[in-house]
Design a protein around this motif. Structure first.
Motif, short mmCIF file in Angstrom:
data_model
loop_
_atom_site.label_atom_id
_atom_site.label_comp_id
_atom_site.label_asym_id
_atom_site.label_seq_id
_atom_site.Cartn_x
_atom_site.Cartn_y
_atom_site.Cartn_z
N PHE A 132 5.38 10.83 6.74
CA PHE A 132 4.91 11.01 8.18
C PHE A 132 3.30 11.39 8.18
O PHE A 132 3.25 12.69 8.13
N ASP A 133 2.52 10.51 8.61
CA ASP A 133 1.15 10.98 8.84
C ASP A 133 0.48 9.86 9.53
O ASP A 133 0.05 8.85 9.12
N VAL A 193 0.81 -1.22 -0.20
CA VAL A 193 -0.05 -0.11 -0.02
C VAL A 193 1.06 1.22 -0.02
O VAL A 193 1.78 1.33 0.83
N TRP A 194 0.59 1.99 -0.75
CA TRP A 194 1.38 3.40 -1.03
C TRP A 194 0.75 4.58 -0.08
O TRP A 194 -0.29 4.76 -0.31
N LYS A 201 -2.86 8.21 8.80
CA LYS A 201 -2.95 7.41 7.32
C LYS A 201 -1.99 6.27 7.64
O LYS A 201 -2.51 5.15 7.15
N TYR A 244 2.04 7.65 0.42
CA TYR A 244 2.22 8.91 -0.30
C TYR A 244 2.37 10.13 0.69
O TYR A 244 1.76 11.00 0.83
#
Lengths: 357, 306
Positions: A191-192, A185-186, A195, A188
């Motif tokens: 750092f989040d 899974v990408w 997500k 994008y």
């Protein structure tokens, strides 16, 4: 003001300037992509910065700017650092590559060090670590430990660095477990946490019982803990707060020796543009303690693999290997060259899905 | 590609979790804007709520007290905005931006000693019998209490704005503060209360991220949810149920696109990654065709002597 200027020029004329200059502190700047408290990538770079301060004490001054987006902002931050008299600037994310080159052109007397990139100039060095060696060890453990034979992988951006890691982990998981399957899974983002937690949860819901990540926070560890029976690895930093489960081992980036050496080179005036790519052997990549959750024999094999990678008797990309499309890549016993690895933009045979272009 | 790997029940259940912080922050901001005030400091109030909720629940061991502290933290921070815009009559846009920057820095400062700590778990409510119903049970009756609170607040805001005198006064203040003032309503007082309510909701939303969705503390962990909440209020044309719809749509597509990726669907990942933003905006733009109901006094400074 004028008087001081006068004095300075007088001193210069007398040739005293060199003595006076040596008294000056060497100023070292660091540009970080995440916050220093991310517990991962930026956290380790900042430990390197602290090591530089400890090593040289009063002789250096370090400055850093955290959470700098990869784009025009980065260029502004670097320019500002250079204007404020930094002698050496470390830019610590792949996306800073072009901004670093641009700013370096404007400040030929300032030295730049860009992490994980490939563009150099007279005053720009690049440095990176062979994380893929660490991922080989992780892949081995992951392949041995998975019961569902589904391994989830959270990728950040589809750049060679990340693709290399996926390939390396896959090759070594497949070696010990031919039934293993990777779900990628990408995210994008580097750092989040929210997500990353969602991505980990999705992978777990779709049957993964091992999560590998190439993003910087510990959110996937928290999600794995919540789910139970899922193992993870620390990324960039030890993340030992999640040991012995779900975190069973980790890849640790150790930048301190490099940062100290390069700062020293600037102080001594011996700094030259270079291209450094060190791995487990040189200590730039470390393997965090393998926890008791891993059976003793698997741990032993993993440590043997680590030792072979460290002394160079084994290369993580050794043939026979084919590319995803079935074309030949490496013949029996052949090892990958650094050029191919640095620009890697293909999956090895067996991995499903396409790399986003 | 195998869509069968995606479990629709788990998908719906997790989209509700992903949407809740956004919903809480947006519904609070809706009330603030209905009162005629534009507070761009949502992100700042969220992150302060995230750390105050996290810190208190770690110190006391009670996630409930954490959420109470988060609401208080967000509301207290919003008082700074009150001070600037309602008393010093400062520009609302600039003050809101300042509030966000202050909140991000302040939370990082307090949060330093909380990195790497695990918060106490709140646990989900499992209502006997009905939570065991297949499909409906896991979707509707097996969540944490705060998720239900978010929906309850949305319903309450809708009801209060639509049916009560308090709601009417609040809307009057937002539509025409001079007229409301002439009628004898305390414009400043009403706005202060609305701003504090918005702060409390944003604080709850932030704490939902740090205590339930992630759960841990890291600097900057709200990662822009506050800004999406601001946009959502506009796209939902200041209507509470559309805020709920927009939040679930956004959260849903965010989770769905990760699911599609993991299942190996052959849609380019870039399109999937931007889909939550595009689809949410598209749907809400279509919905808002019935003319927007932006409060007429939104963002304007009120001073009784003018």
């Amino acid at each position: 003001m004028k008087f001081t200027t006068l004095l300075t020029s007088a001193a210069m004329a007398l040739g005293l300037a060199s003595g006076a200059m040596a008294e000056d502190k060497t100023k070292v700047g660091f540009v970080y992509v995440g916050p220093v408290g991310d517990g991962g990538w930026t956290y380790e770079h900042d430990k390197g910065r602290q090591a530089v301060e400890k090593e040289f004490g009063d002789k250096v001054e370090t400055v850093f700017v955290e959470s700098v987006p990869e784009g025009p902002d980065a260029e502004r931050v670097m320019t500002q650092m250079a204007l404020e008299g930094a002698d050496l600037i470390f830019t610590t994310s792949f996306g800073y590559m072009d901004p670093t080159i641009n700013v370096a052109k404007k400040f030929p007397n300032v030295k730049f060090e860009h992490a994980t990139g490939y563009k150099t100039a007279d005053n720009v060095s690049v440095y990176s670590a062979r994380f893929y060696e660490g991922r080989a060890v992780q892949g081995h453990i992951a392949g041995k430990m998975t019961k569902s034979n589904i391994i989830g992988y959270i990728g950040s951006y589809p750049i060679p660095e990340v693709i290399r890691g996926i390939n390396s982990a896959y090759i070594h998981a497949k070696k010990v477990n031919p039934d293993v399957e990777f779900k990628i899974v990408w995210a994008y983002t580097w750092f989040d946490p929210a997500k990353e937690a969602d991505a980990a949860t999705v992978l777990i819901e779709q049957g993964a019982d091992v999560i590998l990540q190439h993003t910087d926070s510990t959110a996937p560890q928290a999600a794995a803990q919540e789910a139970g029976n899922v193992i993870t690895f620390g990324q960039a930093s030890d993340m030992s707060e999640y040991a012995p489960l779900p975190r069973v081992s980790s890849i640790i980036d150790n930048w301190a020796p490099y940062y100290i050496a390069r700062t020293k080179a600037v102080m001594d005036g011996t700094w030259t543009s270079s291209n450094t790519w060190d791995g487990i052997g040189a200590g730039m990549v470390e393997i965090g303690e393998i926890s008791d959750a891993v059976p003793a024999d698997v741990k032993e094999e993993a440590l043997a693999l680590k030792a072979a990678l460290a002394d160079g008797s084994y290369h993580a990309f050794t043939g026979p290997l084919k590319k995803q499309d079935g074309s030949d890549w490496l013949a029996e016993g052949e090892t990958a060259d650094d050029g191919t690895l640095a620009g890697m933009n293909f999956y090895v045979e067996g991995l499903e899905g396409e790399i986003p272009q | 590609m195998d869509l069968g790997q995606i479990n629709p029940v788990l998908l719906v259940a997790s989209l509700m979790v992903a949407a809740t912080p956004l919903l809480l922050a947006a519904i609070g901001e809706l009330v603030v804007e209905k009162a005629g005030v534009l507070n761009l400091g949502v992100e700042g109030m969220m992150i302060v709520g995230a750390i105050s909720g996290f810190a208190i629940s770690v110190e006391t061991g009670s996630p409930w007290l954490g959420f109470v502290a988060a609401a208080i933290g967000g509301a207290v921070l919003s008082l700074l905005f009150v001070l600037l815009t309602q008393f010093a009559l400062a520009n609302q846009v600039a003050s809101g931006l300042a509030l966000t920057l202050f909140g991000l820095g302040f939370s990082a400062l307090i949060g330093q000693s909380y990195v790497g700590i695990k918060p106490p778990s709140m646990g989900d409510i499992h209502i006997p019998l009905i939570s065991d119903i297949p499909v409906v049970g896991p979707i509707l009756f097996q969540h944490d209490p705060v998720l239900y609170l978010g929906i309850a607040i949305t319903a309450a805001v809708w009801a209060v704005l639509k049916f009560t005198r308090v709601g009417l006064i609040l809307r009057a203040v937002g539509e025409n503060h001079d007229a409301a003032h002439a009628l004898g309503y305390k414009v400043i007082k009403i706005r202060i209360l609305a701003i504090m309510f918005g702060g409390a909701c944003a604080g709850l939303g932030g704490a939902y991220i740090s205590l339930i969705r992630v759960p841990q503390w890291t600097e900057g962990m709200t990662a822009g949810v506050g800004w999406i909440a601001l946009a959502l209020v506009v796209f939902a044309s200041w209507k509470p149920w559309r805020v709920l719809l927009g939040a679930y749509l956004f959260g849903g597509i965010t989770v769905l696109q990760l699911n599609l990726q993991a299942a190996g669907v052959a849609i380019p990942v870039e399109y999937l990654a931007m889909s939550p933003y595009i689809i949410t905006i598209l749907v809400l733009v279509i919905l808002s065709a019935d003319k927007s109901s932006a409060p007429a006094s939104l963002g304007r400074i009120f001073h009784a002597s003018h």
